[in-house]
Design an enzyme around this catalytic site. Sequence first.
Site, short mmCIF file in Angstrom:
data_model
loop_
_atom_site.label_atom_id
_atom_site.label_comp_id
_atom_site.label_asym_id
_atom_site.label_seq_id
_atom_site.Cartn_x
_atom_site.Cartn_y
_atom_site.Cartn_z
N SER A 115 -34.89 -75.14 -36.46
CA SER A 115 -35.29 -73.74 -37.13
C SER A 115 -35.00 -72.74 -35.73
CB SER A 115 -36.71 -73.74 -37.34
OG SER A 115 -37.66 -74.23 -36.28
N CYS A 116 -34.34 -73.06 -34.68
CA CYS A 116 -34.03 -72.48 -33.56
C CYS A 116 -32.50 -72.02 -33.47
CB CYS A 116 -34.65 -73.20 -32.29
SG CYS A 116 -36.01 -74.38 -32.68
N ILE A 117 -32.31 -71.21 -34.49
CA ILE A 117 -30.84 -70.79 -34.19
C ILE A 117 -30.72 -69.36 -34.59
CG2 ILE A 117 -29.32 -72.75 -34.75
CD1 ILE A 117 -29.99 -72.32 -37.61
#
Lengths: 411, 102
Positions: B100-102
């Site tokens: 979820s880290c983009i």
Amino acid sequence: MKRLVILGAGTGGTMMAKHLSKELDRKLWNITIVDDKKEHYYQPGFLFLPFDQYKPEDIVKPISKFIPKGVEFINQAAKKIQPEDKSILLSDGSSISYDILIVATGSDIDPGETEGMHGSEWDKSIFTFYNFEGAKALRDKLKTWEGGKLVVHITEMPIKCPVAPLEFAFLADSFFKDKGMRDKVDITYVTPLSGAFTKPKCTEALNYLLSEKNIMIETDFAIESVDNENKTINDYGGKSVPFDLLVTVPTNKGSQVIELSGLGDELNFIPTDKGTLQSKNYPDIFVIGDATNVPTSKAGSVVHFEAEILTENIISYIKGQKLEQEFDGHSNCFIETGNGKALLIDFNYDHEPVTGTFPIAGIGPLRLLKESRFNHWGKLAFKWVYWNMLLKARPIPFVSAKMNEAGKDYN
Amino acid sequence: MDKMIAGKTISVTEEGFLTEFGQWDKSIAEAIAAENNISLSPRHWEVLNYIQSEYKKETPLSIRKIGKSGVVDIKEFYSLFPMAPLKTATKIAGIPKPVSCI
């Protein structure tokens, strides 16, 4: 006559209209684009507006100016997509049918998702620059703000242009230095992620920027509420950060029409094949840009690359052929670091941002993952490129839809 | 890289996430939990089982998703896995760090 409908005349919808108006046989295909807005915004400009570096008129033009000739423009809101009978309900109560639908409805902020965020302090000490009105209001606030605790905050991922809040913090540092009041301002960057940059490689290479600019960082912060009275943001784990001026990026969600049509996930983003950009549930629906749930950045460069891939795939789909083109998640963005410098990063689904040269292997002239003035000029020049080349779907020299692996250093 | 966990040689990333879910078992989970000062209760296991079943369905995981799952609310998720609950819980569950880290 068959009909291809595009929902949304933002960056993705406008580019698809331009590409397809050139590629489709217009004796067989009508192209219709639906959007209720009157203006088209250059969204990267929202970052510069609060610091008075761009004027409002630099970043807004009439939406109709970019609709290609021969494309029908319906200036209404889409109320509901009805995939079972291939039609769209419009705000005046009429409906239009489609043979192929491209959803390009983007994403928007929803401060109402966080308790207290859209409360009594909104537009007083709580601001966002993630839309035009917000960026303008923040510009007016910064003109007279006398200093204190500035907190730059991301509510939750994913957000549009994930590096923008960090760029905001860097530009704020320069802005207050230039005003001779940097010593009166504490800057804290608060993120739900484990580091300032969304990619671990970037964090490693670029953490020096934070200490150099004296920006404090609070990581792994999952906000639960905003306390308007005591001016703090509080997280589920019991942490609390005080602010005098909160610049937040509220939760980003897909368009409401996606929710009302039952087509999205819990944030209204549409389950989309990350290679072909076809909707996972309806083969005659394709999705581009922020509206998808594909695992790459929600950013204009991504949309630009996706548009080329999607055009090929729609042509194949019309011919009844297999969709050959696979999007690789290519994303490319300038990161403003303040003091007239910027960085450039280039990455895709498989590769994290790397060092090297761009766009021409070994030559550049732009350097990846390194601060330079040249990159900053690149970022400023991009406004012209956006209005004059990108929206008109003109190819940008040397920049390909799929990431070029040459000229980059993988370790 | 390899790491000894619960007496077995396990392949993990630099941050300690298992790279092969096939190597995971309950004793591994308990050992990783202990490293994070967590002792696994039946309530922890309900959450871990949910996370693993979502992972097998290839559903992208986020704190919001877990909060809306009906299995646990975000407040309790934090009290079960303090500090960075999604990271800690996925590590214990033996699945990759959520992107979820983009």
